[in-house]
Write a protein that holds these residues in place. Structure first.
Motif, PDB file in Angstrom:
ATOM      1  N   GLN A 148       0.825  -1.207   0.000  1.00  0.00           N
ATOM      2  CA  GLN A 148       0.000   0.000   0.000  1.00  0.00           C
ATOM      3  C   GLN A 148       0.865   1.264   0.000  1.00  0.00           C
ATOM      4  O   GLN A 148       0.613   2.193  -0.764  1.00  0.00           O
ATOM      5  CB  GLN A 148      -0.932   0.039   1.224  1.00  0.00           C
ATOM      6  CG  GLN A 148      -1.964  -1.056   1.263  1.00  0.00           C
ATOM      7  CD  GLN A 148      -1.410  -2.350   1.842  1.00  0.00           C
ATOM      8  OE1 GLN A 148      -0.449  -2.346   2.599  1.00  0.00           O
ATOM      9  NE2 GLN A 148      -1.999  -3.468   1.473  1.00  0.00           N
ATOM     10  N   LYS A 149       1.876   1.297   0.849  1.00  0.00           N
ATOM     11  CA  LYS A 149       2.720   2.497   0.958  1.00  0.00           C
ATOM     12  C   LYS A 149       3.472   2.772  -0.330  1.00  0.00           C
ATOM     13  O   LYS A 149       3.536   3.907  -0.789  1.00  0.00           O
ATOM     14  CB  LYS A 149       3.710   2.356   2.119  1.00  0.00           C
ATOM     15  CG  LYS A 149       3.061   2.412   3.474  1.00  0.00           C
ATOM     16  CD  LYS A 149       4.072   2.155   4.570  1.00  0.00           C
ATOM     17  CE  LYS A 149       3.388   2.089   5.927  1.00  0.00           C
ATOM     18  NZ  LYS A 149       4.328   1.685   6.983  1.00  0.00           N
ATOM     19  N   ARG A 152       1.280   4.182  -3.050  1.00  0.00           N
ATOM     20  CA  ARG A 152       0.908   5.577  -2.788  1.00  0.00           C
ATOM     21  C   ARG A 152       2.059   6.522  -3.107  1.00  0.00           C
ATOM     22  O   ARG A 152       1.849   7.643  -3.541  1.00  0.00           O
ATOM     23  CB  ARG A 152       0.481   5.756  -1.331  1.00  0.00           C
ATOM     24  CG  ARG A 152      -0.932   5.270  -1.060  1.00  0.00           C
ATOM     25  CD  ARG A 152      -1.458   5.779   0.268  1.00  0.00           C
ATOM     26  NE  ARG A 152      -0.677   5.384   1.422  1.00  0.00           N
ATOM     27  CZ  ARG A 152      -0.908   4.303   2.170  1.00  0.00           C
ATOM     28  NH1 ARG A 152      -1.903   3.505   1.886  1.00  0.00           N
ATOM     29  NH2 ARG A 152      -0.146   4.049   3.206  1.00  0.00           N
TER      30      ARG A 152
END
Length: 180
Positions: A148-149, A152
Motif C-alpha cells: 500500500q505504501k 501511494r
C-alpha cells in the motif's frame, strides 16, 4: 546482555541534544532480523518515543546494509504466533511514535528492511543505497504495508513492477520517485 540476547545487535545511543540513534548491528548478515531483534527494536522505539529528552530518532544499520529483511534461517520463528501484537510490532511502534524517525539508509534495504525504511518519517539514502522488495521471490506477502505504501508513493504501476520483478531501486531513483 538483555534477556533476549539482542543487546549488542540493536544499539541505542543518545546525545545531549535529544538525538537518539538506533543501529541494527548485525553486519555479517547484512543486518537481517530475528524475532527477538524485531521485538527489541519495537520496544526501543516505543521507549524513545515516550522519553521527554528525545527529540528525534535516527534508525540505521551497521556495515554495508540498512536491513536485509528477515533472517531466513529464523523465518519460522518470525512468522509463527502473534506477529501483530502492537507492543512488539516494529512498524506499528514506528507509526505510533510521536517523535520524527529518520531512516539513514546505507547500502541495502531489502524486503522487511524496505518496509521499515518506508515507515520512517524521513529517508536519507547514501549514494549506492538500494531498495528491493523480494517478497515475490519467496512467495510471501508484505505484512507491514509495503504494497500500500509503495503504490501511494510511486504509483500503482511502478510499485507492481518493483514488487513483481524484485528489481533494485537506486537511491537516486528513489529520490526522483519521492521516497521519504
Amino acid at each position: 546482555m538483555d534477556q533476549t540476547g539482542t543487546e549488542n545487535l540493536i544499539l541505542v545511543t543518545r546525545d545531549r541534544n535529544g538525538i537518539a540513534m538506533v543501529t541494527i548491528n548485525r553486519p555479517k548478515s547484512l543486518n537481517s532480523l530475528t524475532r527477538p531483534m524485531m521485538v527489541r527494536l519495537a520496544l526501543q522505539i516505543s521507549a524513545l518515543g515516550k522519553d521527554e529528552s528525545v527529540r528525534v530518532i535516527i534508525l540505521t544499520g551497521s556495515g554495508r546494509a540498512f536491513c536485509s529483511g528477515v533472517d531466513l534461517t529464523a523465518a519460522e520463528e518470525v512468522f509463527k504466533g502473534d506477529v501483530k501484537d502492537v507492543e512488539t510490532d516494529l512498524v506499528a511502534q514506528m507509526e505510533l511514535c510521536k517523535k520524527p524517525i529518520i531512516g539513514a539508509v546505507n547500502g541495502f534495504a531489502i524486503t522487511a528492511g524496505f518496509e521499515i525504511a518506508l515507515a520512517c518519517d524521513i529517508l536519507i539514502a547514501a549514494k549506492g543505497a538500494k531498495f528491493m522488495d523480494t517478497h515475490s521471490r519467496f512467495g510471501i506477502f508484505p505484512s507491514w504495508g509495503l504494497s500500500q505504501k509503495l503504490s501511494r508513493i510511486i504509483g500503482a504501476n511502478r510499485a507492481r513492477e518493483a514488487s513483481l520483478t524484485a528489481a533494485p531501486i537506486s537511491a537516486e531513483q528513489a529520490e526522483r520517485w519521492g521516497f521519504g
